[in-house]
Design an enzyme around this catalytic site. Structure first.
Site, PDB file in Angstrom:
ATOM      1  CB  THR A 137      41.143  37.358  43.680  1.00 14.98           C
ATOM      2  OG1 THR A 137      40.490  38.180  42.708  1.00 14.98           O
ATOM      3  CG2 THR A 137      40.241  37.302  44.914  1.00 14.98           C
ATOM      4  CD  GLU A 139      36.507  40.812  41.186  1.00 16.82           C
ATOM      5  OE1 GLU A 139      35.620  41.361  41.870  1.00 16.82           O
ATOM      6  OE2 GLU A 139      36.683  41.066  39.980  1.00 16.82           O
ATOM      7  CE1 TYR A 161      37.076  33.701  43.082  1.00 15.40           C
ATOM      8  CE2 TYR A 161      37.326  36.041  42.605  1.00 15.40           C
ATOM      9  CZ  TYR A 161      37.854  34.764  42.652  1.00 15.40           C
ATOM     10  OH  TYR A 161      39.164  34.551  42.290  1.00 15.40           O
ATOM     11  CE  LYS A 165      39.986  32.561  45.195  1.00 18.55           C
ATOM     12  NZ  LYS A 165      41.118  31.625  45.256  1.00 18.55           N
TER      13      LYS A 165
END
Length: 361
Positions: A137, A139, A161, A165
């Site tokens: 991701t 992010e 999150y 990840k």
């Protein structure tokens, strides 16, 4: 020989588009389903349910298996049973804001869950047979260290999150280098569609637009209108996932459009598609989106939607995916994506209105 694919997170936005793509390409598709007392298969019902009911002689287009990313034994069992050529790990607690509320669960599914999957393949001796795609991701970049972000940009995640990840990313790379596995990370920037979950900002906007246009909602409350995102179409992005596993060598890729837009722009385009022109007034928490025709305030800012640590700007550089995989990041333009989502939700809300009317008769 028919190729076999196993998709975790098959009931999600990406999983459903990917399943359709792989079926189209002649794969035998298996999906991992997490057990709950209510079915969460709406996005894949046309693949899983309709055909089977309509004609008892037809096989279901996807075969679903109960398992969980927090349960190693179930993952080992399914991989052993299906003997997949390709595994796409799309399962995750993928809501950034929610990850602040359930950080431990997010780590269990998104971080350790990835490890369990990789280890299951290794335990079963399928390192040479099974290729693995790990859904990474944008992010990971969080507090961005350079613009645009590419495969070599340093990571600085800003949410539980993103941090979970990050572990998923590195453990995938580690298994690739330690055990010579074909395991890759697709660093996907924001990708939306008419199948996006209703709590994600883009879908929240397009549903609100449809409800406001049809007179069943007064106002839309949003968080940071200045947030800049690189938004693409999920259907285009799953094609890139598949291309990564067809590449000669296992490599990590940024999957993005290379274009950036604010939440405010998304709103402007979405309302315009429903025939409403917005005027923006005020700044920060006092900013408002006003319908030019009626003078009504349709959008307000609510600080409760701000994140504890905000990611202000994400912009990906898709050069590597374009060059090595021949992938087209701009197949669906930003305006087209917004249009597509609003049109879908205008029909979706209309159907709900009809259903409510019938139920209340």
């Amino acid at each position: 020989m028919t190729k076999v694919a196993l998709i975790s997170g098959i009931t999600g936005q990406d999983g459903s588009f990917l399943a359709e793509l792989l079926i189209e390409k002649g794969y035998e598709v298996h999906g991992i389903l997490r057990r709950s007392s209510s079915f969460n298969t709406a996005r894949i019902e046309h693949l899983y349910f309709d055909e089977w009911v309509r004609d008892m002689h037809r096989d279901r287009l996807v075969k679903l298996h109960y398992a969980d990313m927090t349960d190693s034994s179930s993952l080992i069992r399914i991989i052993q049973t299906t003997q997949p050529d390709e595994i796409y790990n799309l399962a995750a607690q993928s809501h950034v804001k929610v990850s602040f509320d359930v950080p431990e669960y997010t780590a269990e599914t998104d971080a350790v869950g990835t490890l369990r999957l990789l280890e299951a393949v290794r335990i079963l001796g399928l390192e040479k047979k099974t290729k693995i795609y790990q859904a990474s991701t944008s992010e990971l970049y969080g507090l961005v260290q350079e613009i645009p972000q590419k495969e070599t940009t340093p990571f600085y995640p800003r949410s539980p999150y993103g941090v979970a990840k990050l572990y998923g990313f590195w453990i995938t790379k580690n298994y690739r280098e330690s055990y010579n596995m074909f395991a890759v990370n697709g660093i996907l920037f924001n990708h939306e569609s008419e199948r996006r979950g209703e709590t994600f900002v883009t879908r929240k906007i397009t549903i609100a637009v449809a409800r406001i246009a049809q007179g069943i909602q007064d106002k839309l409350y949003l968080g940071n209108l200045n947030s800049l995102r690189d938004w693409g179409y999920a259907k285009d992005y799953v094609e890139c996932m598949w291309l990564m596993l067809q590449h000669d060598t296992p490599e990590d890729f940024v999957v993005a459009t290379g274009e950036m837009h604010t939440v405010r722009e998304f709103c402007t385009y979405a309302f315009a598609e429903a025939g409403i022109t917005l005027r923006w007034e005020g700044e920060g928490v006092d900013e408002k989106g006003i319908d030019i025709a009626t003078g009504k305030v349709l959008i307000e800012v609510d600080p409760k939607y701000f994140r504890p640590a905000e990611v202000e700007l994400l912009l990906g550089d898709p050069t590597k995916a374009k060059t090595l995989l021949g992938w087209n990041p701009r197949k669906t333009s930003f305006e087209e994506l917004v249009r597509l989502m609003v049109r879908h939700d205008m029909k979706f809300v209309k159907k709900l209105k009809v259903k409510d009317a019938i139920d209340n008769e």
